[in-house]
Design a protein around this motif. Structure first.
Motif, PDB file in Angstrom:
ATOM      1  N   ALA C  26       0.808  -1.343   0.073  1.00 29.96           N
ATOM      2  CA  ALA C  26      -0.013  -0.097  -0.081  1.00 29.96           C
ATOM      3  C   ALA C  26       0.727   1.300   0.035  1.00 29.96           C
ATOM      4  O   ALA C  26       0.585   2.107  -0.770  1.00 29.96           O
ATOM      5  N   ARG C  27       1.848   1.291   0.632  1.00 31.70           N
ATOM      6  CA  ARG C  27       2.862   2.253   0.825  1.00 31.70           C
ATOM      7  C   ARG C  27       3.454   2.682  -0.518  1.00 31.70           C
ATOM      8  O   ARG C  27       3.677   3.802  -1.036  1.00 31.70           O
ATOM      9  N   MET C  28       3.841   1.513  -1.302  1.00 31.83           N
ATOM     10  CA  MET C  28       4.535   1.540  -2.553  1.00 31.83           C
ATOM     11  C   MET C  28       3.627   2.219  -3.547  1.00 31.83           C
ATOM     12  O   MET C  28       3.899   3.003  -4.330  1.00 31.83           O
ATOM     13  N   VAL C  29       2.330   1.756  -3.262  1.00 31.46           N
ATOM     14  CA  VAL C  29       1.152   2.443  -4.333  1.00 31.46           C
ATOM     15  C   VAL C  29       1.028   3.859  -4.015  1.00 31.46           C
ATOM     16  O   VAL C  29       0.978   5.003  -4.918  1.00 31.46           O
ATOM     17  N   ILE C  38       5.903  -3.293  -7.546  1.00 32.15           N
ATOM     18  CA  ILE C  38       4.762  -3.409  -6.829  1.00 32.15           C
ATOM     19  C   ILE C  38       4.261  -4.895  -7.057  1.00 32.15           C
ATOM     20  O   ILE C  38       4.034  -5.705  -6.209  1.00 32.15           O
ATOM     21  N   LEU C  39       4.132  -5.105  -8.475  1.00 32.11           N
ATOM     22  CA  LEU C  39       3.545  -6.379  -8.657  1.00 32.11           C
ATOM     23  C   LEU C  39       4.547  -7.696  -8.134  1.00 32.11           C
ATOM     24  O   LEU C  39       4.050  -8.822  -7.683  1.00 32.11           O
ATOM     25  N   THR C  40       5.949  -7.562  -8.424  1.00 33.03           N
ATOM     26  CA  THR C  40       6.983  -8.365  -7.686  1.00 33.03           C
ATOM     27  C   THR C  40       6.376  -8.739  -6.163  1.00 33.03           C
ATOM     28  O   THR C  40       6.718  -9.711  -5.619  1.00 33.03           O
TER      29      THR C  40
ATOM     30  N   MET D   1       5.027   9.405 -12.465  1.00 33.42           N
ATOM     31  CA  MET D   1       3.526   8.875 -12.676  1.00 33.42           C
ATOM     32  C   MET D   1       3.576   7.518 -13.114  1.00 33.42           C
ATOM     33  O   MET D   1       4.308   7.090 -13.797  1.00 33.42           O
ATOM     34  N   ALA D   2       2.850   6.603 -12.453  1.00 36.71           N
ATOM     35  CA  ALA D   2       2.942   4.991 -12.720  1.00 36.71           C
ATOM     36  C   ALA D   2       1.762   4.711 -13.398  1.00 36.71           C
ATOM     37  O   ALA D   2       0.684   5.593 -13.734  1.00 36.71           O
ATOM     38  N   GLY D   3       1.563   3.550 -14.015  1.00 42.20           N
ATOM     39  CA  GLY D   3       0.594   3.010 -14.830  1.00 42.20           C
ATOM     40  C   GLY D   3      -0.597   3.096 -14.193  1.00 42.20           C
ATOM     41  O   GLY D   3      -1.621   3.110 -14.939  1.00 42.20           O
ATOM     42  N   TYR D   4      -0.702   2.908 -12.939  1.00 45.08           N
ATOM     43  CA  TYR D   4      -1.975   2.707 -12.060  1.00 45.08           C
ATOM     44  C   TYR D   4      -2.417   4.048 -11.425  1.00 45.08           C
ATOM     45  O   TYR D   4      -3.372   3.890 -10.693  1.00 45.08           O
ATOM     46  N   THR D   5      -2.045   5.174 -11.814  1.00 41.91           N
ATOM     47  CA  THR D   5      -2.189   6.376 -11.061  1.00 41.91           C
ATOM     48  C   THR D   5      -3.742   6.696 -11.002  1.00 41.91           C
ATOM     49  O   THR D   5      -4.176   7.140  -9.878  1.00 41.91           O
ATOM     50  N   GLY D   6      -4.219   6.626 -12.275  1.00 39.00           N
ATOM     51  CA  GLY D   6      -5.702   6.786 -12.443  1.00 39.00           C
ATOM     52  C   GLY D   6      -6.587   6.061 -11.400  1.00 39.00           C
ATOM     53  O   GLY D   6      -7.542   6.516 -11.009  1.00 39.00           O
ATOM     54  N   SER D   7      -6.101   4.847 -10.873  1.00 41.51           N
ATOM     55  CA  SER D   7      -6.899   3.784  -9.895  1.00 41.51           C
ATOM     56  C   SER D   7      -6.369   3.725  -8.443  1.00 41.51           C
ATOM     57  O   SER D   7      -6.739   2.909  -7.863  1.00 41.51           O
ATOM     58  N   LYS D   8      -5.302   4.626  -8.409  1.00 41.31           N
ATOM     59  CA  LYS D   8      -4.682   4.791  -6.927  1.00 41.31           C
ATOM     60  C   LYS D   8      -5.545   4.475  -5.831  1.00 41.31           C
ATOM     61  O   LYS D   8      -5.337   3.583  -4.886  1.00 41.31           O
ATOM     62  N   ASP D   9      -6.588   5.045  -5.726  1.00 42.12           N
ATOM     63  CA  ASP D   9      -7.336   5.069  -4.642  1.00 42.12           C
ATOM     64  C   ASP D   9      -8.196   3.813  -4.582  1.00 42.12           C
ATOM     65  O   ASP D   9      -8.170   3.151  -3.268  1.00 42.12           O
ATOM     66  N   TYR D  11      -6.969   0.895  -5.559  1.00 43.11           N
ATOM     67  CA  TYR D  11      -5.922   0.041  -5.101  1.00 43.11           C
ATOM     68  C   TYR D  11      -5.644  -0.146  -3.807  1.00 43.11           C
ATOM     69  O   TYR D  11      -5.527  -0.764  -2.899  1.00 43.11           O
ATOM     70  N   LEU D  12      -5.625   1.310  -3.241  1.00 45.08           N
ATOM     71  CA  LEU D  12      -5.352   1.583  -1.821  1.00 45.08           C
ATOM     72  C   LEU D  12      -6.386   0.929  -0.710  1.00 45.08           C
ATOM     73  O   LEU D  12      -6.154   0.338   0.073  1.00 45.08           O
TER      74      LEU D  12
END
Lengths: 93, 93, 93, 93
Positions: C26-29, C38-40, D1-9, D11-12
């Motif tokens: 979660a911190r990495m995200v 993160i996937l690793t 910016m990472a590939g998942y930035t749009g869905s960050k919340d 994922y958290l």
């Protein structure tokens, strides 16, 4: 006699079907079919093989482990360890 | 032309080998071999099929997704969604 | 008493570690770290959870199934079916 | 910016839920609950983690691979190989 003897014909039927599925996948590759369609068939064959594994494992626990439990603690421990290793291989495959 | 065309022969060889493995497993069942030995072979065949899937998926992403990305956003989005669904099927199989 | 009672502390230690791994992910995200890194970590946490499952399953077969086998055919059949269903859920998860 | 930035919340939120699930499993072990009930919860947490992985992977392919495809063949090849390795880790975990 093996743990699965009672369902031998059913396993043979399922394995023949998987063999046919794999042959069909090879034909799809030969015909240059679309990757995603091939992947769908490979996933179906993989699932069918895993269903065979799950059946064999349950038969094994239900016959070999149960029989060993009634024989001795040592026999039970051996069969349980063997089943545990087979489950681990299955989960990781 | 499909994403895997460059490695077609390799995939065919691998699929023939899996077909032979599955036929061998059926023979083991016919001969009432020990469940755990059969399970080991089923796990090996499952792993071989998954390796085929992983190869096809990487080829798909490397060709179909990359080509689509260079065509349009819509084409890319479609191929990415398709690849995502195929990965999900693979992980759950 | 449950099948895993003898290794309770070990399971608790492992589960605390997985909890920490998930918090770390979660911190990495939150920090927008690279998806592949993160996937690793997610794969490592998934593997750790599966190792817990495999341990619990082997404990279950080694205690609950073995005890049931010594009680009656019905008790054994019930525990074996339950173990089979749990293995199937694990393989498909 | 990472590939998942749009869905960050999203994922958290999902990761916090998995953290809670794992904490709940530890509590079940502390309370000596029945192995099979614990296994059901571990499978659910494992499935939730895999869903996070699948989402991250699709985001990665949809953003990082697509962007790389538009940059150069070398950039694309690198990202595709990385994605392939991540898919393989996921399938084997």
């Amino acid at each position: 006699m093996a743990g699965y003897t009672g369902s031998k014909d059913e396993y043979l039927t399922r394995l023949r079907r998987v063999e046919g599925q794999v042959r069909g996948i090879a034909r799809m590759v030969e015909d240059d079919e679309y990757c995603i369609d091939i992947l769908t068939q490979v996933s179906a064959a993989t699932k069918a093989l895993q269903a065979v594994s799950l059946g064999l494992l349950e038969d094994h626990v239900g016959h070999c482990v149960v029989d060993a439990a009634r024989t001795s603690d040592e026999a039970a421990a051996e069969k349980v360890a063997e089943a545990g290793a087979a489950i681990a291989r299955l989960v990781r495959s």
